[in-house]
Design a protein around this motif. Structure first.
Motif, PDB file in Angstrom:
ATOM      1  N   GLY A 472       0.797  -1.215   0.000  1.00 33.32           N
ATOM      2  CA  GLY A 472       0.000   0.000   0.000  1.00 33.32           C
ATOM      3  C   GLY A 472       0.830   1.266   0.000  1.00 33.32           C
ATOM      4  O   GLY A 472       0.410   2.300   0.533  1.00 33.32           O
ATOM      5  N   ILE A 473       2.012   1.223  -0.596  1.00 31.65           N
ATOM      6  CA  ILE A 473       2.884   2.403  -0.670  1.00 31.65           C
ATOM      7  C   ILE A 473       2.366   3.340  -1.758  1.00 31.65           C
ATOM      8  O   ILE A 473       2.022   2.905  -2.855  1.00 31.65           O
ATOM      9  CB  ILE A 473       4.342   1.978  -0.956  1.00 31.65           C
ATOM     10  CG1 ILE A 473       4.903   1.251   0.271  1.00 31.65           C
ATOM     11  CG2 ILE A 473       5.213   3.168  -1.305  1.00 31.65           C
ATOM     12  CD1 ILE A 473       6.291   0.709   0.077  1.00 31.65           C
ATOM     13  N   GLU A 474       2.341   4.642  -1.453  1.00 29.56           N
ATOM     14  CA  GLU A 474       1.721   5.624  -2.342  1.00 29.56           C
ATOM     15  C   GLU A 474       2.474   5.812  -3.657  1.00 29.56           C
ATOM     16  O   GLU A 474       1.898   5.742  -4.736  1.00 29.56           O
ATOM     17  CB  GLU A 474       1.654   6.989  -1.635  1.00 29.56           C
ATOM     18  CG  GLU A 474       0.765   7.028  -0.406  1.00 29.56           C
ATOM     19  CD  GLU A 474       0.845   8.370   0.277  1.00 29.56           C
ATOM     20  OE1 GLU A 474       1.691   9.213  -0.127  1.00 29.56           O
ATOM     21  OE2 GLU A 474       0.064   8.611   1.212  1.00 29.56           O
ATOM     22  N   ARG A 475       3.774   6.068  -3.564  1.00 31.00           N
ATOM     23  CA  ARG A 475       4.549   6.433  -4.747  1.00 31.00           C
ATOM     24  C   ARG A 475       5.718   5.477  -4.923  1.00 31.00           C
ATOM     25  O   ARG A 475       6.301   5.000  -3.945  1.00 31.00           O
ATOM     26  CB  ARG A 475       5.092   7.865  -4.623  1.00 31.00           C
ATOM     27  CG  ARG A 475       4.010   8.932  -4.537  1.00 31.00           C
ATOM     28  CD  ARG A 475       4.635  10.288  -4.259  1.00 31.00           C
ATOM     29  NE  ARG A 475       5.652  10.636  -5.244  1.00 31.00           N
ATOM     30  CZ  ARG A 475       6.580  11.565  -5.041  1.00 31.00           C
ATOM     31  NH1 ARG A 475       6.638  12.220  -3.906  1.00 31.00           N
ATOM     32  NH2 ARG A 475       7.475  11.830  -5.988  1.00 31.00           N
ATOM     33  N   VAL A 476       6.064   5.219  -6.192  1.00 30.67           N
ATOM     34  CA  VAL A 476       7.159   4.296  -6.511  1.00 30.67           C
ATOM     35  C   VAL A 476       8.021   4.920  -7.595  1.00 30.67           C
ATOM     36  O   VAL A 476       7.512   5.487  -8.568  1.00 30.67           O
ATOM     37  CB  VAL A 476       6.631   2.935  -7.017  1.00 30.67           C
ATOM     38  CG1 VAL A 476       7.785   1.997  -7.332  1.00 30.67           C
ATOM     39  CG2 VAL A 476       5.700   2.317  -6.006  1.00 30.67           C
ATOM     40  N   ARG A 477       9.340   4.818  -7.443  1.00 31.02           N
ATOM     41  CA  ARG A 477      10.272   5.174  -8.510  1.00 31.02           C
ATOM     42  C   ARG A 477      11.236   4.006  -8.660  1.00 31.02           C
ATOM     43  O   ARG A 477      11.975   3.689  -7.735  1.00 31.02           O
ATOM     44  CB  ARG A 477      11.016   6.473  -8.173  1.00 31.02           C
ATOM     45  CG  ARG A 477      12.178   6.796  -9.113  1.00 31.02           C
ATOM     46  CD  ARG A 477      11.741   7.305 -10.470  1.00 31.02           C
ATOM     47  NE  ARG A 477      12.875   7.402 -11.380  1.00 31.02           N
ATOM     48  CZ  ARG A 477      13.689   8.456 -11.458  1.00 31.02           C
ATOM     49  NH1 ARG A 477      13.493   9.512 -10.671  1.00 31.02           N
ATOM     50  NH2 ARG A 477      14.678   8.477 -12.336  1.00 31.02           N
ATOM     51  N   ALA A 478      11.207   3.356  -9.820  1.00 30.84           N
ATOM     52  CA  ALA A 478      12.044   2.177 -10.058  1.00 30.84           C
ATOM     53  C   ALA A 478      13.224   2.531 -10.953  1.00 30.84           C
ATOM     54  O   ALA A 478      13.321   3.641 -11.487  1.00 30.84           O
ATOM     55  CB  ALA A 478      11.211   1.063 -10.688  1.00 30.84           C
ATOM     56  N   GLU A 479      14.142   1.546 -11.070  1.00 29.32           N
ATOM     57  CA  GLU A 479      15.314   1.672 -11.943  1.00 29.32           C
ATOM     58  C   GLU A 479      16.110   2.932 -11.623  1.00 29.32           C
ATOM     59  O   GLU A 479      16.535   3.675 -12.511  1.00 29.32           O
ATOM     60  CB  GLU A 479      14.876   1.632 -13.411  1.00 29.32           C
ATOM     61  CG  GLU A 479      14.144   0.345 -13.769  1.00 29.32           C
ATOM     62  CD  GLU A 479      13.577   0.356 -15.187  1.00 29.32           C
ATOM     63  OE1 GLU A 479      13.913   1.277 -15.947  1.00 29.32           O
ATOM     64  OE2 GLU A 479      12.807  -0.559 -15.517  1.00 29.32           O
ATOM     65  N   CYS A 480      16.311   3.165 -10.322  1.00 33.81           N
ATOM     66  CA  CYS A 480      17.026   4.373  -9.857  1.00 33.81           C
ATOM     67  C   CYS A 480      18.511   4.085  -9.674  1.00 33.81           C
ATOM     68  O   CYS A 480      18.902   3.037  -9.140  1.00 33.81           O
ATOM     69  CB  CYS A 480      16.476   4.828  -8.510  1.00 33.81           C
ATOM     70  SG  CYS A 480      14.825   5.501  -8.546  1.00 33.81           S
ATOM     71  N   LEU A 481      19.330   5.035 -10.060  1.00 37.13           N
ATOM     72  CA  LEU A 481      20.724   5.087  -9.653  1.00 37.13           C
ATOM     73  C   LEU A 481      20.806   5.994  -8.419  1.00 37.13           C
ATOM     74  O   LEU A 481      19.853   6.715  -8.098  1.00 37.13           O
ATOM     75  CB  LEU A 481      21.597   5.609 -10.781  1.00 37.13           C
ATOM     76  CG  LEU A 481      21.812   4.636 -11.947  1.00 37.13           C
ATOM     77  CD1 LEU A 481      22.616   5.296 -13.057  1.00 37.13           C
ATOM     78  CD2 LEU A 481      22.510   3.354 -11.478  1.00 37.13           C
ATOM     79  N   PRO A 482      21.931   5.991  -7.696  1.00 33.78           N
ATOM     80  CA  PRO A 482      22.022   6.802  -6.467  1.00 33.78           C
ATOM     81  C   PRO A 482      21.654   8.268  -6.657  1.00 33.78           C
ATOM     82  O   PRO A 482      20.967   8.853  -5.826  1.00 33.78           O
ATOM     83  CB  PRO A 482      23.489   6.627  -6.063  1.00 33.78           C
ATOM     84  CG  PRO A 482      23.839   5.268  -6.559  1.00 33.78           C
ATOM     85  CD  PRO A 482      23.112   5.127  -7.856  1.00 33.78           C
ATOM     86  N   ALA A 483      22.090   8.879  -7.759  1.00 34.36           N
ATOM     87  CA  ALA A 483      21.775  10.298  -7.979  1.00 34.36           C
ATOM     88  C   ALA A 483      20.275  10.510  -8.157  1.00 34.36           C
ATOM     89  O   ALA A 483      19.726  11.527  -7.717  1.00 34.36           O
ATOM     90  CB  ALA A 483      22.526  10.816  -9.203  1.00 34.36           C
ATOM     91  N   ASP A 484      19.599   9.537  -8.782  1.00 29.05           N
ATOM     92  CA  ASP A 484      18.145   9.648  -8.956  1.00 29.05           C
ATOM     93  C   ASP A 484      17.434   9.651  -7.605  1.00 29.05           C
ATOM     94  O   ASP A 484      16.465  10.388  -7.401  1.00 29.05           O
ATOM     95  CB  ASP A 484      17.619   8.482  -9.808  1.00 29.05           C
ATOM     96  CG  ASP A 484      18.256   8.437 -11.191  1.00 29.05           C
ATOM     97  OD1 ASP A 484      18.518   9.523 -11.742  1.00 29.05           O
ATOM     98  OD2 ASP A 484      18.494   7.329 -11.698  1.00 29.05           O
ATOM     99  N   LYS A 485      17.922   8.822  -6.685  1.00 29.85           N
ATOM    100  CA  LYS A 485      17.298   8.754  -5.365  1.00 29.85           C
ATOM    101  C   LYS A 485      17.453  10.081  -4.622  1.00 29.85           C
ATOM    102  O   LYS A 485      16.511  10.545  -3.966  1.00 29.85           O
ATOM    103  CB  LYS A 485      17.922   7.610  -4.553  1.00 29.85           C
ATOM    104  CG  LYS A 485      17.616   6.222  -5.100  1.00 29.85           C
ATOM    105  CD  LYS A 485      18.161   5.136  -4.189  1.00 29.85           C
ATOM    106  CE  LYS A 485      17.798   3.742  -4.705  1.00 29.85           C
ATOM    107  NZ  LYS A 485      18.274   2.670  -3.806  1.00 29.85           N
ATOM    108  N   VAL A 486      18.631  10.676  -4.723  1.00 30.70           N
ATOM    109  CA  VAL A 486      18.859  11.969  -4.068  1.00 30.70           C
ATOM    110  C   VAL A 486      17.901  13.024  -4.618  1.00 30.70           C
ATOM    111  O   VAL A 486      17.299  13.803  -3.870  1.00 30.70           O
ATOM    112  CB  VAL A 486      20.321  12.409  -4.240  1.00 30.70           C
ATOM    113  CG1 VAL A 486      20.520  13.839  -3.723  1.00 30.70           C
ATOM    114  CG2 VAL A 486      21.256  11.462  -3.500  1.00 30.70           C
TER     115      VAL A 486
END
Length: 625
Positions: A472-486
């Motif tokens: 039940g997590i609201e938002r998802v971002r997949a295929e991330c590299l470290p800079a994308d997560k920041v």
């Protein structure tokens, strides 16, 4: 002994204050009270002058703190002859600062382990032989050798036919990634069990792993400092105290009345109650398996509104487990699993341990192979009890059993195919399972006021969406590299933001979040050093426990501060009418200080944790019945 000496060197003013107090006690017993008065008075005024310099600098920068009232209180106690009270104010002032500094120093080591793990040398191919060179000397176009289980030193492309690399430190994906000639290799990933050659495409400073190190440093440096809780009450409390003392002086016409009021306005409850509460909260967190690196972290946890999670190793276990056995006609599930586990004893693939563990849990007997060989990145061929068993990828098994067919799999699952004596025998499915307490953790966080959730992962979108839907997590971002997560965390508007992760790939975003929490039970050193808090046990529910402790600690700190303020204000009002002499006021103020400190010590929370443990055991017992 050595640690005590280090503390004395680090906090010399606190040590000197205690030493002067002890010397004064000895002199007083010897009958030299007049000398004690001179020593205490001179030392207190020297500290007041030293604090006044810092106070003026803060005022010029537009920052009001408790130093204003502390300096005034020291001078006032000296003027009225309460030199013992003056020394106690000095001890409270310097001791509170030392407590906060001690906690803060633990948060400044985030790059040490990360830098230590960074590759230092590379094996460069020169005239058909290999030369070890410092990694900074590698240039694009250089051909490098990467030995089995070595870290890829710089970004490049694979020259050898194929290999499998562990990119979990970069992307968070727990399964090995198959690479073929021409595929990209990321620095910081770990080569498989065969030596390969690669062509460098970037210098060390421009490669993925070194960029992670730079991101951690940049993110940590960009964090805004947390304002001390007590400082938020400094301006109104100081203004009220000085105004009341001035009015008492003006109405009575007696300057002693000013000192009598200010003696009761010493800011010891503010200076010491909050640090004591936060140290108690940190102690409670450590007792619950969470190391918190500073009081400011507890403040941020108490106010958190958004929680962001890595997937692999955080919301999931981080290691694939067998979820289904699909035998073909002529084979049963236990027979197929026993054959696969027996063959996988001779494989170094990450899935081999999963198959062996599954067979052991079912009580199946494993057999030794008469012969076995592993085809790197493809599978293993073994002769078990006179039967040829082939286990591995579909294409590999298809070569030995032409009638093999693919089996349907769900997002996040991986299929292992099997052939026996040239006949397709079936498939086994493995998946990285959700942690049992993941759903409960999210529910507890929501109940604590952390109402927004997000998942960031290097996994494929389908796998990420599947896990998010289950939780039940609201938002998802997949295929991330470290800079994308920041970047994703920086863009969140509902703050403060908690980020929970593990592994080197999460180090930058842990440093960039308002509160970074590392799952450190399995040795994710770089993540642990970059984080503001580290969970020492393999239990993601401690995230919610950390938030709970943060909220309790801030509540208790505020209660302690207000207790000191209310009692001090009441006594100041009485003193303003001349009913409390300065000496009695100084003694009364020490009782106020003691009450505030005792109230702050409740943050240690032994009784609350014990009651929570009893309630948890009762819930488990009820569920079992």
């Amino acid at each position: 002994m050595a640690s005590g000496i280090r503390l004395v060197r680090r906090y010399p003013v606190v040590a000197l204050t205690v030493a002067i107090g002890l010397v004064g006690a000895v002199l007083a017993l010897a009958g030299a009270g007049w000398l004690v008065a001179w020593i205490f008075t001179g030392y207190a005024l020297a500290i007041a002058a030293w604090q006044a310099v810092g106070m003026v600098r803060d005022l010029l920068r537009g920052h009001w703190g408790l130093d204003v009232l502390a300096v005034t209180a020291i001078i006032a106690t000296v003027v009225v002859g309460e030199y013992v009270a003056a020394l106690i104010v000095v001890l409270m002032l310097t001791g509170g600062e030392a407590l906060e500094d001690y906690a803060g120093r633990r948060a400044k080591r985030e790059l040490d382990a990360l830098l230590a793990r960074a590759p230092q040398r590379a094996h460069r191919v020169v005239d058909d032989h290999f030369v070890d060179v410092p990694i900074d000397e590698v240039r694009p176009g250089d051909v490098l050798l990467v030995r089995p289980s070595e870290i890829v030193p710089v970004d490049g492309t694979l020259r050898s036919a194929e290999t499998a690399v562990d990119e979990s430190s970069i992307t968070g994906e727990s399964l090995p990634v198959e690479k073929r000639a021409g595929d990209d290799l990321l620095s910081g990933s770990v080569n498989g069990h065969v030596a390969v050659q690669m062509t460098a495409t970037a210098r060390a400073a421009d490669s993925q792993y070194q960029q992670i190190v730079a991101l951690v440093a940049e993110a940590a440096a960009s964090k805004a400092p947390v304002v001390r809780l007590a400082d938020r009450y400094a301006v109104p409390f100081t203004a009220f105290s000085l105004l009341l003392a001035g009015v008492a002086w003006w109405v009575s016409g007696d300057p002693v009345r000013f000192a009598e009021v200010l003696v009761l306005a010493t800011p010891c409850p503010l200076l010491i109650a909050a640090p004591v509460a936060f140290m108690g909260g940190m102690s409670r967190a450590a007792r619950n398996g969470v190391i918190v690196k500073g009081g400011g972290v507890l403040e941020q946890l108490a106010r958190a509104r958004t929680a962001v999670f890595d997937k692999t190793g955080t919301l999931t276990h981080g290691s694939p487990e067998l979820v289904a056995v699909r035998p073909e006609a002529g084979f049963d599930a236990d027979e197929l699993l026993a054959l696969v586990a027996s063959a996988e004893q001779y494989s170094s693939h990450v899935l081999a341990a999963s198959m062996i563990d599954a067979a052991t849990e079912r009580g199946l007997r494993l057999s030794e192979a008469d012969a076995a060989r592993e085809a790197a990145t493809n599978g293993v061929v073994a002769r078990i009890r006179g039967r040829e068993v082939v286990v591995g990828k579909f294409a590999f098994v298809l070569e030995h059993a032409p009638e093999a067919r693919r089996t349907p799999i769900a997002p996040g699952e991986l299929a292992v195919y099997v052939a026996v004596d040239g006949r397709y025998a079936g498939a086994l499915l493995a998946r990285d399972r959700l942690r049992d307490d993941a759903r409960e953790t999210l529910a507890r966080l929501e109940a604590l006021g952390v109402t927004h959730t997000m998942m960031l992962t290097g996994d494929a979108q389908a796998t990420a969406d599947h896990i998010a839907a289950e939780l039940g997590i609201e938002r998802v971002r997949a295929e991330c590299l470290p800079a994308d997560k920041v970047q994703e965390v920086a863009a969140i508007t509902d703050r403060p933001v908690i980020m929970v992760g593990d592994g080197v790939n999460d180090a930058p975003v842990l440093a960039a979040a308002d509160v970074g929490i590392a799952m450190g039970a399995r040795g994710a050193t770089a993540a642990s050093e970059s984080a503001d808090a580290v969970i020492l046990v393999d239990d993601v529910s401690r995230t919610a426990k950390a938030v709970e402790i943060g909220r309790d600690t801030v509540r208790i700190a505020l209660q302690s501060i207000w207790l000191g303020i209310v009692v001090s204000v009441g006594l100041m009002l009485v003193a303003a009418f001349g009913y409390i002499p300065a000496t009695a006021g100084a003694l009364l103020q020490e009782f106020v200080d003691l009450a505030a400190i005792l109230a702050a010590l409740r943050a240690i929370g032994g009784r609350r944790d014990a009651a929570a443990a009893v309630a948890a055991r009762a819930r488990v017992g009820a569920a079992a019945r």
